[in-house]
Design an enzyme around this catalytic site. Structure first.
Site: not given
Ligand SMILES: *Cc1c(COP(=O)(O)O)cnc(C)c1O
Length: 422
Positions: A283, A324, A350-351, A378
């Site tokens: 991702g 995070y 407002c935080e 994200y």
């Molecule tokens: C979030 C997630 C990913 C992707 O993770 P990345 O670190 O963004 O590559 C892959 N598989 C599952 C099951 C996830 O929850």
């Protein structure tokens, strides 16, 4: 190569100055580079060419239809975590038959939806989920293809909120329970056990924990085969990290090379010749550094202890720092020759938790533009409407053209679904 670079002192996305994007679309704006998206995806896809392997982009990182469509055209499957994400894949022209459905809390409706579209596999995370899926599939006269998400209990050495492969996490089936769970699954009439998966965490810089997890899965696959349960795919999850500051993540190509070397060595020692498909679910590394969040300085507010640079983007647009304590790079879109001052870059919400970056050296004045770097993953998908702030516009740059890929939300959009009792 980065597709965000300075030309004549102005930060550009490919060939488009971010100043021009701000004038055309306003701020805050998420700006993505098409070339960067394709290059990042290709790092995985090219290594998989000629092999029985599939890249399922983990779309929770960024699920804009234009991005999904682009990746689908380059052969991507998708890793989804909700029924809504499946509908997005379909709307974007993606193939449900290349989709995996992950997540610990799948509802009956989501299962039925995914079964009706014949997805590739359900990544099941618990025994109660197996029983529910068996029942829903039976009611629909279907058989559900299943992989068990096994928790290999390796330490991914990442932030506790994004480490997912330890015993203490809510995810997956414990390694020691995996055999028994596979036996249960293989006896359910509407379940077809086809694979195994794991996802040990996100923003991993080193691939050693991933290769350790791979070895554990291989061991389990061999044990299962001896017991007559033959698996057809092995899914290693997501996980290669990106550079936000000075991190030096392992190259994606090197990681995949090591995975395939291990797989080839393993298969060469087996004589049943059963093929096994390898799946990756990246991702962050596909979209993270392919996007920036473009924002405008509203006010400069000097203080006794801190100087604040108040911008028009906020924690509702980009949650990672507040959630995070993530470090995000901040770049002046137009370089000034003035002396830099140390600022906290904060939003209008407002935080006190509404900050994007702390203690940064910036040379800025009111109305200047800033780019929050590596914000493609994200970022928009975690955005909210807190403080009745419409979510940012999204723009995809392709060479010297900028395409609107999501309109800015207007306040009216935000309360359109609400009603006042008579
Ligand atoms: C979030 C997630 C990913 C992707 O993770 P990345 O670190 O963004 O590559 C892959 N598989 C599952 C099951 C996830 O929850």
């Amino acid at each position: 190569m980065s597709h965000f670079s300075y030309r004549d002192g102005v930060l550009c996305a490919e060939n488009m100055p971010l100043t021009a994007i701000a004038s055309q679309f306003g701020t805050p704006a998420y700006v993505y580079s098409r070339k960067a998206l394709v290059e990042n995806f290709s790092a995985y896809a090219d290594m998989c060419k000629g092999r029985d392997a599939l890249v399922c982009y983990a779309m929770k990182a960024n699920s804009n239809l234009a991005i999904l469509n682009l990746l689908a055209k380059h052969g991507a499957g998708f890793d989804l975590v909700s029924g809504g994400e499946l509908l997005r894949v379909i709307a974007a022209g993606g193939d449900p038959k290349k989709c995996l459905f992950s997540g610990v809390g799948k509802s009956r409706d989501e299962m039925a939806l995914a079964l009706s579209h014949d997805i590739l596999c359900f990544n099941v995370e618990s025994i109660p989920e197996l029983h529910r899926l068996n029942q829903v599939a039976g009611e629909l006269g279907k058989t559900a293809p299943v992989s068990l998400r096994v928790n290999p209990n390796v330490d991914a050495k990442t932030h506790p909120y994004i480490a997912t492969g330890l015993k203490a996490n809510k995810f997956g089936v414990a390694f020691d329970d995996a055999l028994a769970t596979y036996r249960t699954a293989s006896q359910l009439p509407h379940i077809n056990v086809i694979g195994i998966d794991c996802h040990i965490g996100s923003q991993l810089l080193d691939d050693a924990p991933l290769l350790e997890a791979l070895d554990k899965l291989i061991e389990l696959i061999d044990t299962l085969a001896q017991q007559g349960i033959v698996l057809h795919h092995l899914d290693l999850g997501g996980g290669i990290g990106i550079t936000y500051d000075d991190e030096k993540p392992v190259a994606v190509r090197d990681y995949l090379e090591r995975v395939f070397a291990r797989i080839d060595q393993w298969r060469s020692t087996r004589h049943d010749g059963a093929p096994i498909k390898i799946i990756f679910e990246p991702g962050r590394s596909v979209v993270g550094n392919a996007g920036v969040l473009l924002t405008k300085v509203e006010y400069i507010k000097p203080g006794a202890e801190k100087n604040f640079c108040i911008v028009d983007a906020a924690m509702n647009d980009l949650m990672r720092p507040a959630m995070y304590q993530a470090w995000m790079g901040v770049q002046e879109v137009r370089k000034r020759n003035d002396a830099a001052v140390t600022y906290d870059v904060v939003g209008p919400i407002c935080e006190s938790g509404d900050w994007l970056a702390r203690d940064r050296q910036l040379a800025v004045v009111q109305d200047d533009l800033l780019a929050i770097a590596s914000a493609g993953a994200y970022g928009m998908t975690m955005a909210s409407n807190y403080n009745t702030r419409g979510r940012a516009v999204e723009v995809m740059v392709d060479g010297d053209r900028a395409h609107l890929i999501r309109k800015r939300e207007e306040p009216g959009d935000l309360f359109a679904l609400e009603s006042i009792p008579a």
